[in-house]
Design a protein around this motif. Sequence first.
Motif, PDB file in Angstrom:
ATOM      1  N   SER A  75       0.692  -1.226   0.060  1.00  0.00           N
ATOM      2  CA  SER A  75       0.032   0.071  -0.157  1.00  0.00           C
ATOM      3  C   SER A  75       0.839   1.156   0.127  1.00  0.00           C
ATOM      4  O   SER A  75       2.136   1.135   0.292  1.00  0.00           O
ATOM      5  CB  SER A  75      -0.686   0.041   1.205  1.00  0.00           C
ATOM      6  N   ARG A  76       0.168   2.314  -0.359  1.00  0.00           N
ATOM      7  CA  ARG A  76       1.124   3.678  -0.442  1.00  0.00           C
ATOM      8  C   ARG A  76       1.368   4.032   1.083  1.00  0.00           C
ATOM      9  O   ARG A  76       2.548   4.640   1.215  1.00  0.00           O
ATOM     10  CB  ARG A  76       0.267   4.791  -0.883  1.00  0.00           C
ATOM     11  N   ASP A 119      -3.790   8.613   5.695  1.00  0.00           N
ATOM     12  CA  ASP A 119      -4.273   7.448   6.660  1.00  0.00           C
ATOM     13  C   ASP A 119      -3.645   7.871   8.026  1.00  0.00           C
ATOM     14  O   ASP A 119      -3.130   9.027   8.361  1.00  0.00           O
ATOM     15  CB  ASP A 119      -3.377   6.103   6.121  1.00  0.00           C
TER      16      ASP A 119
END
Length: 443
Positions: A75-76, A119
Amino acid sequence: MQAEAKQVGSWEEADPEQVHRGILPIASLGPLALNIALVIRFWGQWSVVLGVVGILVGNTLLHVLAIEWTARRFSRAAAESVRTLNNVVGISLAGVLTHWSPLVWAVVPYNMVWFYGMDRWVYPRMAFYLVAMNAVALSTGSSVELALAFDLFGISAFLVSQKRAELLRLMLGNAHRQRVELEKAHQEVQQMHQRALERERLSSLGMLAAGVAHEINNPMSFVTSNVNSMLRDMKDEPHLSELMKEYRDDVLPATLDGIKRVNSIVADLRRFARGDPEAHVAFDFDAEVQTALRIAQGQLGHVRVEKELSGVGTVVGRPRQIVQVLVNLLVNAGQATAPGGLVRVTTNRDSHWIFVQVRDTGSGMSEETKRHLFEPFFTTKPEGQGTGLGLSVVHGIVRSHGGRIEVESELGRGTCFTLRLPLVPPLLEYEPSSDGGMRRRPA
């Protein structure tokens, strides 16, 4: 307006990875410029210059190979954690190599501006980055004042960038809501336009039908008068051949019955096609059911029609609208029923309500169709054979009379529409009379 909608759509539909790849070249300019400044500052100290260049090349390769692989594989957010660790190592090596030159320290707040991701780990990553940088710097000879100055600058820059990101999210959220509202308004305008077109078309058809009925009515008046005169003259003639007696006793009376039926259909069509506003009046309910059956008979010729009219009597309402409701239900029943099937109409009443059932043995409806049945422009008919307005109009007329409409249907087992209408619509000064008719309520 279309340009604004298109621009909003591009913001909302942007791929995060495309956004990242678009920002990356701009974000790389700062470290590149600071590394060039370091090379110029330490020109001649070739070990330092080679070390700075080597660190720059190593960080770039690690970013291209490891970090982007991590973003694709995981994931980023995971890639940003690797990037943070990579920056800590690279800046620490450059700081030790240059004895913590202010040019190296300038990279610290610059990287904090470019903390990617929205996030939940963005703040922990920033805290780890700052603590690790300070621990390495202070333990390898950097001055406290320099570390504190760039720390405060970096924290301020980070908070500003986060605030701008929040504002950007808010703007995009507002743009998204505006786009949804715009699309909804556009759909409503399209529906209103479609309704206007349908009303205009139906109005034109009504005027045409009324004109045709009027043109038919005139010659039928002559035909009726002439046949009546012929029958009357033949009855007055005492000496007739057997053939003429058959015409007098059978053919001409049957012809008059047919003419009366044509005249009734024309009269029904003229009354049904009139577009002027209709007031509440007292009328014979079963007679209007008969009118609807005559109007709809062209759509019912392939099926068996049964009627059970229990003498509802006189009620109050808008008779033309009631006929419109019944015609719609009968036509739908005829279209849904295969040749040889059955369409059955029944009426009955109690002390306050009229009950009408239109039942067919046709194809029936699914639960999904029944859920959308009375929505405007919803139709299951092939394109060009239905507007989806019929049952929506039926529902509106029934509701305006203070009644309700219910439907029972099952695929392959037919459909039954049940109308429940008050003997007197709400707010009208009438009540049922003892003889089955209607009378005005006493003051």
